[in-house]
Design a protein around this motif. Sequence first.
Motif, PDB file in Angstrom:
ATOM      1  N   ARG A  16       0.837  -1.199   0.000  1.00  0.00           N
ATOM      2  CA  ARG A  16       0.000   0.000   0.000  1.00  0.00           C
ATOM      3  C   ARG A  16       0.873   1.251   0.000  1.00  0.00           C
ATOM      4  O   ARG A  16       1.810   1.350   0.781  1.00  0.00           O
ATOM      5  CB  ARG A  16      -0.841   0.078   1.270  1.00  0.00           C
ATOM      6  CG  ARG A  16      -1.866  -0.967   1.475  1.00  0.00           C
ATOM      7  CD  ARG A  16      -2.640  -0.634   2.742  1.00  0.00           C
ATOM      8  NE  ARG A  16      -3.444   0.541   2.519  1.00  0.00           N
ATOM      9  CZ  ARG A  16      -4.734   0.469   2.162  1.00  0.00           C
ATOM     10  NH1 ARG A  16      -5.345  -0.681   2.035  1.00  0.00           N
ATOM     11  NH2 ARG A  16      -5.420   1.572   1.935  1.00  0.00           N
ATOM     12  N   GLY A  19       0.688   2.813   3.411  1.00  0.00           N
ATOM     13  CA  GLY A  19       0.859   1.880   4.525  1.00  0.00           C
ATOM     14  C   GLY A  19       1.714   2.425   5.654  1.00  0.00           C
ATOM     15  O   GLY A  19       1.336   2.355   6.825  1.00  0.00           O
ATOM     16  N   GLY A 257     -11.542   7.044   7.606  1.00  0.00           N
ATOM     17  CA  GLY A 257     -11.498   5.860   8.457  1.00  0.00           C
ATOM     18  C   GLY A 257     -12.666   4.929   8.221  1.00  0.00           C
ATOM     19  O   GLY A 257     -13.430   4.612   9.122  1.00  0.00           O
ATOM     20  N   GLY A 258     -12.804   4.497   6.984  1.00  0.00           N
ATOM     21  CA  GLY A 258     -13.902   3.603   6.624  1.00  0.00           C
ATOM     22  C   GLY A 258     -15.106   4.394   6.151  1.00  0.00           C
ATOM     23  O   GLY A 258     -15.357   5.507   6.613  1.00  0.00           O
ATOM     24  N   PHE A 260     -18.092   2.555   3.724  1.00  0.00           N
ATOM     25  CA  PHE A 260     -19.130   1.523   3.558  1.00  0.00           C
ATOM     26  C   PHE A 260     -20.460   2.121   3.104  1.00  0.00           C
ATOM     27  O   PHE A 260     -21.518   1.535   3.337  1.00  0.00           O
ATOM     28  CB  PHE A 260     -19.314   0.717   4.851  1.00  0.00           C
ATOM     29  CG  PHE A 260     -18.012   0.320   5.501  1.00  0.00           C
ATOM     30  CD1 PHE A 260     -17.096  -0.457   4.808  1.00  0.00           C
ATOM     31  CD2 PHE A 260     -17.693   0.740   6.773  1.00  0.00           C
ATOM     32  CE1 PHE A 260     -15.878  -0.800   5.378  1.00  0.00           C
ATOM     33  CE2 PHE A 260     -16.475   0.404   7.356  1.00  0.00           C
ATOM     34  CZ  PHE A 260     -15.567  -0.371   6.664  1.00  0.00           C
ATOM     35  N   MET A 482     -10.340   5.151   1.393  1.00  0.00           N
ATOM     36  CA  MET A 482     -11.071   4.909   2.640  1.00  0.00           C
ATOM     37  C   MET A 482     -10.727   3.548   3.220  1.00  0.00           C
ATOM     38  O   MET A 482     -11.470   2.997   4.025  1.00  0.00           O
ATOM     39  CB  MET A 482     -12.565   5.055   2.399  1.00  0.00           C
ATOM     40  CG  MET A 482     -13.107   4.229   1.259  1.00  0.00           C
ATOM     41  SD  MET A 482     -14.816   4.738   0.913  1.00  0.00           S
ATOM     42  CE  MET A 482     -15.269   3.519  -0.317  1.00  0.00           C
ATOM     43  N   GLY A 483      -9.599   3.013   2.749  1.00  0.00           N
ATOM     44  CA  GLY A 483      -9.169   1.724   3.248  1.00  0.00           C
ATOM     45  C   GLY A 483      -9.085   0.691   2.141  1.00  0.00           C
ATOM     46  O   GLY A 483      -8.336  -0.278   2.239  1.00  0.00           O
ATOM     47  N   LEU A 649      -3.812  -8.854  -3.472  1.00  0.00           N
ATOM     48  CA  LEU A 649      -3.911  -8.882  -2.011  1.00  0.00           C
ATOM     49  C   LEU A 649      -4.990  -7.908  -1.524  1.00  0.00           C
ATOM     50  O   LEU A 649      -5.776  -8.218  -0.636  1.00  0.00           O
ATOM     51  CB  LEU A 649      -2.558  -8.543  -1.369  1.00  0.00           C
ATOM     52  CG  LEU A 649      -2.554  -8.493   0.163  1.00  0.00           C
ATOM     53  CD1 LEU A 649      -2.927  -9.843   0.771  1.00  0.00           C
ATOM     54  CD2 LEU A 649      -1.188  -8.051   0.704  1.00  0.00           C
ATOM     55  N   GLU A 652      -8.352  -9.362  -2.090  1.00  0.00           N
ATOM     56  CA  GLU A 652      -8.645 -10.416  -1.123  1.00  0.00           C
ATOM     57  C   GLU A 652      -9.049  -9.812   0.228  1.00  0.00           C
ATOM     58  O   GLU A 652     -10.034 -10.228   0.845  1.00  0.00           O
ATOM     59  CB  GLU A 652      -7.369 -11.258  -0.962  1.00  0.00           C
ATOM     60  CG  GLU A 652      -7.564 -12.568  -0.263  1.00  0.00           C
ATOM     61  CD  GLU A 652      -6.212 -13.212   0.037  1.00  0.00           C
ATOM     62  OE1 GLU A 652      -6.054 -13.691   1.164  1.00  0.00           O
ATOM     63  OE2 GLU A 652      -5.335 -13.215  -0.844  1.00  0.00           O
ATOM     64  N   THR A 653      -8.298  -8.812   0.671  1.00  0.00           N
ATOM     65  CA  THR A 653      -8.593  -8.245   1.991  1.00  0.00           C
ATOM     66  C   THR A 653      -9.906  -7.475   1.971  1.00  0.00           C
ATOM     67  O   THR A 653     -10.649  -7.461   2.949  1.00  0.00           O
ATOM     68  CB  THR A 653      -7.446  -7.335   2.470  1.00  0.00           C
ATOM     69  OG1 THR A 653      -7.187  -6.351   1.483  1.00  0.00           O
ATOM     70  CG2 THR A 653      -6.183  -8.128   2.702  1.00  0.00           C
ATOM     71  N   GLN A 654     -10.198  -6.846   0.845  1.00  0.00           N
ATOM     72  CA  GLN A 654     -11.467  -6.135   0.698  1.00  0.00           C
ATOM     73  C   GLN A 654     -12.627  -7.122   0.814  1.00  0.00           C
ATOM     74  O   GLN A 654     -13.617  -6.874   1.491  1.00  0.00           O
ATOM     75  CB  GLN A 654     -11.462  -5.453  -0.682  1.00  0.00           C
ATOM     76  CG  GLN A 654     -12.707  -4.712  -1.026  1.00  0.00           C
ATOM     77  CD  GLN A 654     -12.727  -3.333  -0.403  1.00  0.00           C
ATOM     78  OE1 GLN A 654     -11.912  -3.016   0.446  1.00  0.00           O
ATOM     79  NE2 GLN A 654     -13.671  -2.536  -0.791  1.00  0.00           N
ATOM     80  N   ALA A 656     -12.572 -10.154   2.196  1.00  0.00           N
ATOM     81  CA  ALA A 656     -12.649 -10.758   3.527  1.00  0.00           C
ATOM     82  C   ALA A 656     -13.375  -9.828   4.498  1.00  0.00           C
ATOM     83  O   ALA A 656     -14.199 -10.262   5.311  1.00  0.00           O
ATOM     84  CB  ALA A 656     -11.236 -11.059   4.046  1.00  0.00           C
ATOM     85  N   GLY A 657     -13.075  -8.531   4.397  1.00  0.00           N
ATOM     86  CA  GLY A 657     -13.743  -7.568   5.262  1.00  0.00           C
ATOM     87  C   GLY A 657     -15.232  -7.503   4.984  1.00  0.00           C
ATOM     88  O   GLY A 657     -16.053  -7.399   5.897  1.00  0.00           O
ATOM     89  N   LEU A 660     -17.037 -10.464   6.549  1.00  0.00           N
ATOM     90  CA  LEU A 660     -17.238 -10.366   7.994  1.00  0.00           C
ATOM     91  C   LEU A 660     -18.346  -9.364   8.321  1.00  0.00           C
ATOM     92  O   LEU A 660     -19.139  -9.573   9.240  1.00  0.00           O
ATOM     93  CB  LEU A 660     -15.944  -9.970   8.702  1.00  0.00           C
ATOM     94  CG  LEU A 660     -15.993 -10.424  10.153  1.00  0.00           C
ATOM     95  CD1 LEU A 660     -15.760 -11.921  10.250  1.00  0.00           C
ATOM     96  CD2 LEU A 660     -15.012  -9.670  11.010  1.00  0.00           C
ATOM     97  N   GLN A 661     -18.403  -8.287   7.532  1.00  0.00           N
ATOM     98  CA  GLN A 661     -19.474  -7.316   7.768  1.00  0.00           C
ATOM     99  C   GLN A 661     -20.836  -7.970   7.508  1.00  0.00           C
ATOM    100  O   GLN A 661     -21.783  -7.775   8.265  1.00  0.00           O
ATOM    101  CB  GLN A 661     -19.276  -6.121   6.841  1.00  0.00           C
ATOM    102  CG  GLN A 661     -19.650  -4.805   7.468  1.00  0.00           C
ATOM    103  CD  GLN A 661     -19.101  -3.627   6.690  1.00  0.00           C
ATOM    104  OE1 GLN A 661     -19.269  -3.536   5.482  1.00  0.00           O
ATOM    105  NE2 GLN A 661     -18.446  -2.729   7.382  1.00  0.00           N
TER     106      GLN A 661
ATOM    107  N   CYS B  83      -8.254   0.999   6.260  1.00  0.00           N
ATOM    108  CA  CYS B  83      -8.477   2.434   6.474  1.00  0.00           C
ATOM    109  C   CYS B  83      -7.486   2.997   7.471  1.00  0.00           C
ATOM    110  O   CYS B  83      -7.219   4.192   7.481  1.00  0.00           O
ATOM    111  CB  CYS B  83      -9.919   2.719   6.886  1.00  0.00           C
ATOM    112  SG  CYS B  83     -10.284   2.586   8.650  1.00  0.00           S
ATOM    113  N   CYS B 120     -12.798  -3.109   8.567  1.00  0.00           N
ATOM    114  CA  CYS B 120     -12.383  -3.236   7.163  1.00  0.00           C
ATOM    115  C   CYS B 120     -11.860  -4.627   6.818  1.00  0.00           C
ATOM    116  O   CYS B 120     -12.195  -5.175   5.781  1.00  0.00           O
ATOM    117  CB  CYS B 120     -11.262  -2.265   6.829  1.00  0.00           C
ATOM    118  SG  CYS B 120     -11.670  -0.523   6.898  1.00  0.00           S
TER     119      CYS B 120
END
Lengths: 685, 141
Positions: A16, A19, A257-258, A260, A482-483, A649, A652-654, A656-657, A660-661, B83, B120
């Motif tokens: 990132r 990062g 910070g997020g 959605f 936004m992440g 990557l 994938e992380t997007q 996975a998040g 979970l949501q 984020c 996130c």
Amino acid sequence: MSARGPLRVVGQSVPRVDGVEKVTGRARYVGDLTLPGMAHARLLRSPYPHARLARIDVGRARALGGVYAVITGADLTWCDPYFGPAFRDRPIVAIDVARYEGEPVAAVAAVDDLTAAEALDLIDVEYEELPAVTTLEEALAPGAPLVHTTAPLAGHFADLSTLKARPGTNICHQFHYERGRGAAGLAEADLVVEDTYRFPRVQHYSMEPHAALAAWDETGALTVWASTQNPYSVRVELAKMFGMSQSQIRIIVPHLGGGFGGKTYAKLEPVTAALARVAGRPVRLAASAEDAFRTVRRCDARVTMRVGFRRDGRLLAVECRADFDVGAYADIGPRVVQKATYTATGPYRVPHVRLDSSAVYTNTTPGGAFRGFGVPQLAWALESLVDVAADRLGADPVELRRQNLLAHGEEFAPGDTPIDGKFEESLNQASEAIGWTQATPSDRGKGVAAMLKASIAPSVSEALVRMHADGSVTVLVSTVEMGQGARTVMAQIAAEVLAVPVSRVTVAQPDTSVTPYDQTTSSSRSTTLMGRAVQEAAEDVCAQLLAAAAPHLGVTVAELTVDDGAVVGHDRRLPYPEVLVQRFGMAGGELIGRGVVATGRSAAPLGGSTPFWEMAVGAAEVSVDEETGAVSVEKYVSVADVGRAINPLQCETQDAGAVLQGLGHTLLEEMVYEGGQLLNPNLVD
Amino acid sequence: MPAHALLLDVLRDRLDLKGAKRSCDMQVCGACTVLVDGMAVSSCTYLAVEADGRDVLTVEGLADGERLDPLQQAFLDHGAVQCGFCTAGMLLMAKALLDENPSPTRDDVVRYLRGSLCRCTGYVKIVDAIVATAAREASPA
């Protein structure tokens, strides 16, 4: 890009670009920003779900030392106090009537947060309680009290001008769509399954609650640092409210910070800007988590669906009646309702369709956009019924889905984009990964589900790419980081086209006075649409590089290409800084490339063809405690057909998040109201 | 400084250390986590005077100059940052865990992070990063 051989950066999981600043705590969010003389804002909120504001006495609050501004609805005569993307139905602070528990009725700016809080305590409000409707049933009952008694003003967005409220009811928009023989198609079915599904109210809970910092300057221009997913939408709203040119308003978005969906369209920016104007100094409003629950939420829904099948499993007809609760103010709820309803038939081939839905006002926190934009509410109903049908038909649920899936290239609806992914492959992968055909212990069960979602259309994104004298690159886009990793992806695309390392590319933060127009960072559109705009802008720079280098190298442009930071051809190479010297006659000047993506309107049912389809398949294995009924998810597989991943990557992380949501919604979360009072506006209850 | 000043406000407003974040403001989400004498605390509900004379570690103090702490590097390598709003608190909670238990299992990590929310990532990469850090520290290359 492919003309120049294999991709170098695109397709790699490069780190990132933001990062390091994030792991070191250096990344700045709106709530971290301060300006000299800045005041702190707080909002006084209605304790009643529906009440007339008989009298508001702010005398004592205004007299308190350190208080710079107090605003009530009655003070807002100097601007157009209403905003909202679908309807301008939401005032900066309540005017005459408060329509939900937690609606701001007054706003204060003071020297510090404690003084602002103290001032709120000194405001005396006399409320006359009005009958409230806090559920869909209450709001839709004949003779129900009305949340809004006058027709709402048209919203700020032209593409929503077709929205129609039903006068005398709480329905602020209705959507109807039919194809084939509509609901009559059900008559030919061998099996019709039907049920009603409820989807709860849930909150985005971005870790960063909404925040805004507003400052008016000596020329009368306004700058707002905003936690928003779409600075240009905020700008157009503020321009109309304050009677200003769009060029006089600058919306800057630092790290978010997020989001959605909860930070799309104006939220706290109007009240913060109004306070700053009255206070005559910069004002920051940093909402609490509790405030966020009183700012926006997901629309809860009641969905009744009838689905008809042939005996051989062929899906024949779907009839859907969905009511979405958009709360006290429409926000973008009407678009959520119509866009989601349009794809209520999911990823399946359905000849006969009748879909009806309503956006319904209630005296609760406004319901707006939330990841999935209404689709989960409907997919929950359809996918449940497909399982019921499989059981009744004696069919395997995976096979029944496979049999009805839209194929690659097949039409979804007349005039809209044909299906651009391969659902069957996704279904195969998901069912294989979950071990669909393997035996399951008695306390466990498996399930699969598929979904289809359209992106926003028409869609506009513009990008500028600047190459500086030293060959480094700045990408100007209004896509909000936004992440999700948008800055990294945009940097990768520019780096790929211009053949420079990602480290030589800087992606600027969105700033409407600097970075060009983008419709919104939502609807999963940024990589595809803004990414394309960045590609075009970088190609534009590339073409300028070749044109500048060609005379110097004594060859034609067609014989040149770029490689490793230089223009190359005929065994000669001219590094970019030297190309720019050729172009400008000195080590100064810069090349600026422009990329524009505008998909335009079309004959598709919603007025624009989706630029791409979002397609996903999920498969779960859960166990159930036979004594308590507690469900626990043992394994979850998610397959998203994303096309070519720019950064695997991050994809994938997007995903996975997102999973979970979704699990949170399914198993854990709900905003609970009792008598119009939100009982759990926090993380504990 | 008033006696009721919260550690989070002192860090953010007086010392300009903005890494610790205010989110839930009720000691649940972990975004404001800092270490006081090595112990993880929620600075949003921790009186600044309680930290008087004690060693407070915030995310700003994790790296050694430009050299990142192994946890910070692992968060980057594993894609455990999105984020970034929870990241500071996550890192400090993870540091407290590894100081206490240098070789935690995945279950240990999940249990330890129950008071640290991320909206996130879905947590998988965060757990991966912490477990990998522990493994690397246990057997330096």
